[in-house]
Motif scaffolding. Structure first.
Motif, PDB file in Angstrom:
ATOM      1  N   GLY A  89       7.608  -3.167   2.696  1.00  0.00           N
ATOM      2  CA  GLY A  89       6.787  -2.478   1.710  1.00  0.00           C
ATOM      3  C   GLY A  89       6.717  -3.289   0.424  1.00  0.00           C
ATOM      4  N   ARG A  90       6.203  -2.663  -0.604  1.00  0.00           N
ATOM      5  CA  ARG A  90       5.936  -3.377  -1.849  1.00  0.00           C
ATOM      6  C   ARG A  90       6.421  -2.610  -3.060  1.00  0.00           C
ATOM      7  NH1 ARG A  90       1.734  -7.428  -2.112  1.00  0.00           N
ATOM      8  NH2 ARG A  90       1.295  -7.682   0.094  1.00  0.00           N
ATOM      9  N   LEU A  91       6.895  -3.352  -4.040  1.00  0.00           N
ATOM     10  CA  LEU A  91       7.075  -2.771  -5.381  1.00  0.00           C
ATOM     11  C   LEU A  91       6.165  -3.573  -6.303  1.00  0.00           C
ATOM     12  CD1 LEU A  91      10.976  -2.312  -5.650  1.00  0.00           C
ATOM     13  CD2 LEU A  91       9.251  -0.546  -5.260  1.00  0.00           C
ATOM     14  N   ASP A  92       5.549  -2.907  -7.280  1.00  0.00           N
ATOM     15  CA  ASP A  92       4.685  -3.620  -8.215  1.00  0.00           C
ATOM     16  C   ASP A  92       5.485  -4.673  -8.974  1.00  0.00           C
ATOM     17  OD1 ASP A  92       2.655  -1.920  -7.476  1.00  0.00           O
ATOM     18  OD2 ASP A  92       2.964  -0.540  -9.167  1.00  0.00           O
ATOM     19  N   LYS A  93       4.747  -5.596  -9.569  1.00  0.00           N
ATOM     20  CA  LYS A  93       5.390  -6.692 -10.306  1.00  0.00           C
ATOM     21  C   LYS A  93       6.345  -6.162 -11.388  1.00  0.00           C
ATOM     22  CE  LYS A  93       4.168 -10.873 -12.824  1.00  0.00           C
ATOM     23  NZ  LYS A  93       3.100 -11.622 -13.468  1.00  0.00           N
ATOM     24  N   ASP A  94       5.933  -5.085 -12.083  1.00  0.00           N
ATOM     25  CA  ASP A  94       6.767  -4.577 -13.177  1.00  0.00           C
ATOM     26  C   ASP A  94       7.780  -3.515 -12.720  1.00  0.00           C
ATOM     27  OD1 ASP A  94       4.891  -2.667 -12.598  1.00  0.00           O
ATOM     28  OD2 ASP A  94       4.278  -2.272 -14.662  1.00  0.00           O
ATOM     29  N   THR A  95       7.809  -3.187 -11.432  1.00  0.00           N
ATOM     30  CA  THR A  95       8.765  -2.183 -10.938  1.00  0.00           C
ATOM     31  C   THR A  95      10.094  -2.865 -10.600  1.00  0.00           C
ATOM     32  OG1 THR A  95       6.968  -0.859 -10.014  1.00  0.00           O
ATOM     33  CG2 THR A  95       9.159  -0.438  -9.136  1.00  0.00           C
ATOM     34  N   THR A  96      11.171  -2.167 -10.908  1.00  0.00           N
ATOM     35  CA  THR A  96      12.513  -2.690 -10.596  1.00  0.00           C
ATOM     36  C   THR A  96      13.143  -1.807  -9.512  1.00  0.00           C
ATOM     37  OG1 THR A  96      13.506  -1.279 -12.286  1.00  0.00           O
ATOM     38  CG2 THR A  96      12.871  -3.492 -12.978  1.00  0.00           C
ATOM     39  N   VAL A 121      12.797   7.301  -3.602  1.00  0.00           N
ATOM     40  CA  VAL A 121      13.081   7.993  -4.867  1.00  0.00           C
ATOM     41  C   VAL A 121      12.920   7.013  -6.029  1.00  0.00           C
ATOM     42  CG1 VAL A 121      14.780   9.341  -6.166  1.00  0.00           C
ATOM     43  CG2 VAL A 121      14.701   9.524  -3.669  1.00  0.00           C
ATOM     44  N   TYR A 122      12.137   7.417  -7.004  1.00  0.00           N
ATOM     45  CA  TYR A 122      11.870   6.580  -8.182  1.00  0.00           C
ATOM     46  C   TYR A 122      12.259   7.336  -9.446  1.00  0.00           C
ATOM     47  CZ  TYR A 122       8.773   3.949  -5.076  1.00  0.00           C
ATOM     48  OH  TYR A 122       8.263   3.218  -4.041  1.00  0.00           O
ATOM     49  N   ARG A 123      12.663   6.570 -10.431  1.00  0.00           N
ATOM     50  CA  ARG A 123      12.854   7.117 -11.768  1.00  0.00           C
ATOM     51  C   ARG A 123      11.740   6.549 -12.644  1.00  0.00           C
ATOM     52  NH1 ARG A 123      18.417   8.634 -13.997  1.00  0.00           N
ATOM     53  NH2 ARG A 123      17.963   8.941 -16.179  1.00  0.00           N
ATOM     54  N   TYR A 171      -0.870   2.216  -2.433  1.00  0.00           N
ATOM     55  CA  TYR A 171      -0.974   1.289  -3.561  1.00  0.00           C
ATOM     56  C   TYR A 171      -0.873   2.019  -4.913  1.00  0.00           C
ATOM     57  CZ  TYR A 171      -2.979  -2.588  -6.222  1.00  0.00           C
ATOM     58  OH  TYR A 171      -3.188  -3.593  -7.121  1.00  0.00           O
ATOM     59  N   HIS A 172       0.060   1.603  -5.748  1.00  0.00           N
ATOM     60  CA  HIS A 172       0.280   2.194  -7.080  1.00  0.00           C
ATOM     61  C   HIS A 172       0.444   3.718  -7.014  1.00  0.00           C
ATOM     62  CE1 HIS A 172      -0.328  -1.595  -8.856  1.00  0.00           C
ATOM     63  NE2 HIS A 172      -1.615  -1.557  -9.086  1.00  0.00           N
ATOM     64  N   GLN A 173       0.986   4.200  -5.912  1.00  0.00           N
ATOM     65  CA  GLN A 173       0.963   5.644  -5.681  1.00  0.00           C
ATOM     66  C   GLN A 173       1.615   6.456  -6.799  1.00  0.00           C
ATOM     67  OE1 GLN A 173       1.495   7.078  -1.880  1.00  0.00           O
ATOM     68  NE2 GLN A 173       1.867   9.171  -2.532  1.00  0.00           N
ATOM     69  N   VAL A 174       2.826   6.089  -7.162  1.00  0.00           N
ATOM     70  CA  VAL A 174       3.554   6.910  -8.141  1.00  0.00           C
ATOM     71  C   VAL A 174       2.847   6.850  -9.500  1.00  0.00           C
ATOM     72  CG1 VAL A 174       5.755   7.160  -9.351  1.00  0.00           C
ATOM     73  CG2 VAL A 174       5.735   6.714  -6.892  1.00  0.00           C
ATOM     74  N   LYS A 175       2.439   5.652  -9.888  1.00  0.00           N
ATOM     75  CA  LYS A 175       1.747   5.514 -11.185  1.00  0.00           C
ATOM     76  C   LYS A 175       0.460   6.333 -11.188  1.00  0.00           C
ATOM     77  CE  LYS A 175       3.540   0.893 -12.119  1.00  0.00           C
ATOM     78  NZ  LYS A 175       3.266  -0.514 -11.945  1.00  0.00           N
ATOM     79  N   ARG A 176      -0.235   6.326 -10.073  1.00  0.00           N
ATOM     80  CA  ARG A 176      -1.502   7.070 -10.006  1.00  0.00           C
ATOM     81  C   ARG A 176      -1.264   8.582 -10.019  1.00  0.00           C
ATOM     82  NH1 ARG A 176      -4.758   4.987  -5.106  1.00  0.00           N
ATOM     83  NH2 ARG A 176      -6.361   6.298  -6.028  1.00  0.00           N
ATOM     84  N   ARG A 187       7.844   2.582 -17.270  1.00  0.00           N
ATOM     85  CA  ARG A 187       8.915   1.901 -16.531  1.00  0.00           C
ATOM     86  C   ARG A 187       9.131   2.650 -15.234  1.00  0.00           C
ATOM     87  NH1 ARG A 187      13.301  -0.774 -15.508  1.00  0.00           N
ATOM     88  NH2 ARG A 187      15.345   0.173 -15.457  1.00  0.00           N
ATOM     89  N   LEU A 188       9.215   1.878 -14.127  1.00  0.00           N
ATOM     90  CA  LEU A 188       9.416   2.503 -12.814  1.00  0.00           C
ATOM     91  C   LEU A 188      10.541   1.775 -12.102  1.00  0.00           C
ATOM     92  CD1 LEU A 188       8.179   4.750 -11.040  1.00  0.00           C
ATOM     93  CD2 LEU A 188       6.748   2.998  -9.968  1.00  0.00           C
ATOM     94  N   HIS A 189      11.483   2.560 -11.568  1.00  0.00           N
ATOM     95  CA  HIS A 189      12.676   1.974 -10.950  1.00  0.00           C
ATOM     96  C   HIS A 189      12.936   2.719  -9.646  1.00  0.00           C
ATOM     97  CE1 HIS A 189      16.724   0.220 -10.779  1.00  0.00           C
ATOM     98  NE2 HIS A 189      17.158   1.436 -10.457  1.00  0.00           N
TER      99      HIS A 189
HETATM  100  N1  URA Z   1       4.438   3.420  -6.796  1.00  0.00           N
HETATM  101  C1  URA Z   1       3.903   2.636  -7.761  1.00  0.00           C
HETATM  102  O1  URA Z   1       2.975   3.035  -8.436  1.00  0.00           O
HETATM  103  N2  URA Z   1       4.432   1.419  -7.953  1.00  0.00           N
HETATM  104  C2  URA Z   1       5.484   0.933  -7.257  1.00  0.00           C
HETATM  105  O2  URA Z   1       5.926  -0.194  -7.495  1.00  0.00           O
HETATM  106  C3  URA Z   1       6.028   1.765  -6.255  1.00  0.00           C
HETATM  107  C4  URA Z   1       5.495   3.000  -6.047  1.00  0.00           C
END
Ligand code: URA
Length: 228
Positions: A89-96, A121-123, A171-176, A187-189
């Motif tokens: 899977g993928r994490l965005d460039k700015d995600t830790t 699980v993300y914070r 793609y960018h699911q949590v941010k969206r 900030r996404l971790h």
């Molecule tokens: N959702 C996002 O928007 N970015 C990520 O890196 C992972 C999940």
């Protein structure tokens, strides 16, 4: 191999507890290929596949390679890359946070399959406080432009900070999802991926192989427990 983080393994080597073909080594860069490694006299058996937990730092792309930008693969030992380890899977460039990498293509594929619903699980830190109905809206499934997100769990930690559990990975699911509530993620971790929690001993940029128990759990999450 279950002997701790890279730093802890280096400490074992410095303490003279690691041998290669029976000879104590002091150099953590020693070539191991074709040699039998042992810790406290106990042989370390290399598994058929490699599974790595990386604490991804911000600023690196999650990609096998990129012509211009540095990728997470730049953090791994060359042998790992040569053997075909790939991010799951993928994490965005700015995600830790927790990124799994493996050379087991079947395992990787199953873990990201939309059919499997592995929880992540993300914070998230947000630029503005969450609306009062945020948790309800996440639970109902947020409608986005091109799809409706599956119901997700939201735990509000403070007005501008939340822990979110999702069972898919678009793609960018949590941010969206947060953007749909009028909040920008600053900030996404990622704290966990299925049964794996990010090892608190791993600093950003550090990695370790999964323990036998973690391998058992992640294979179980992939529905592969009977395929050893
Ligand atoms: N959702 C996002 O928007 N970015 C990520 O890196 C992972 C999940």
């Amino acid at each position: 191999m279950g002997y701790g983080s890279r730093r802890e393994a280096q400490a074992l080597i410095r303490a003279g507890r690691v041998t290669l073909d029976g000879a104590v080594i002091r150099d953590s860069g020693a070539e191991t290929e074709g040699r039998q490694a042992a810790v406290d006299g106990k042989p370390v058996s290399l598994p058929g596949h490699t599974c790595i937990m990386l604490h991804k730092p911000a600023g690196l792309l999650t990609a096998a390679r990129d012509r211009e930008a540095p990728t997470v693969m730049d953090l791994l030992p060359p042998l790992c890359v040569k053997n075909g380890c790939m991010p799951v899977g993928r994490l965005d460039k700015d995600t830790t946070g927790l990124l799994l990498l493996t050379d087991d293509g079947v395992l990787g594929h199953r873990l990201i399959s939309p059919k499997r619903h592995v929880d992540k699980v993300y914070r998230a830190e947000l630029d503005t406080p969450l609306p009062p109905d945020a948790a309800d809206r996440f639970r109902e499934g947020i409608r986005l432009k091109d799809f409706t997100a599956l119901p997700a769990e939201l735990e509000v930690l403070s007005p501008g900070e939340a822990r979110v559990t999702v069972w898919e990975g678009k793609y960018h699911q949590v941010k969206r999802m947060f953007a749909a509530l009028g909040c920008r993620v600053v900030r996404l971790h990622r704290e966990s991926f299925g049964p794996l929690r990010l090892d608190p001993h791993l600093a950003e940029g550090e990695y370790r192989t999964l323990t036998e128990e973690e391998i058992r759990l992640i294979r179980q999450a992939a529905g592969m427990e009977d395929k050893l």
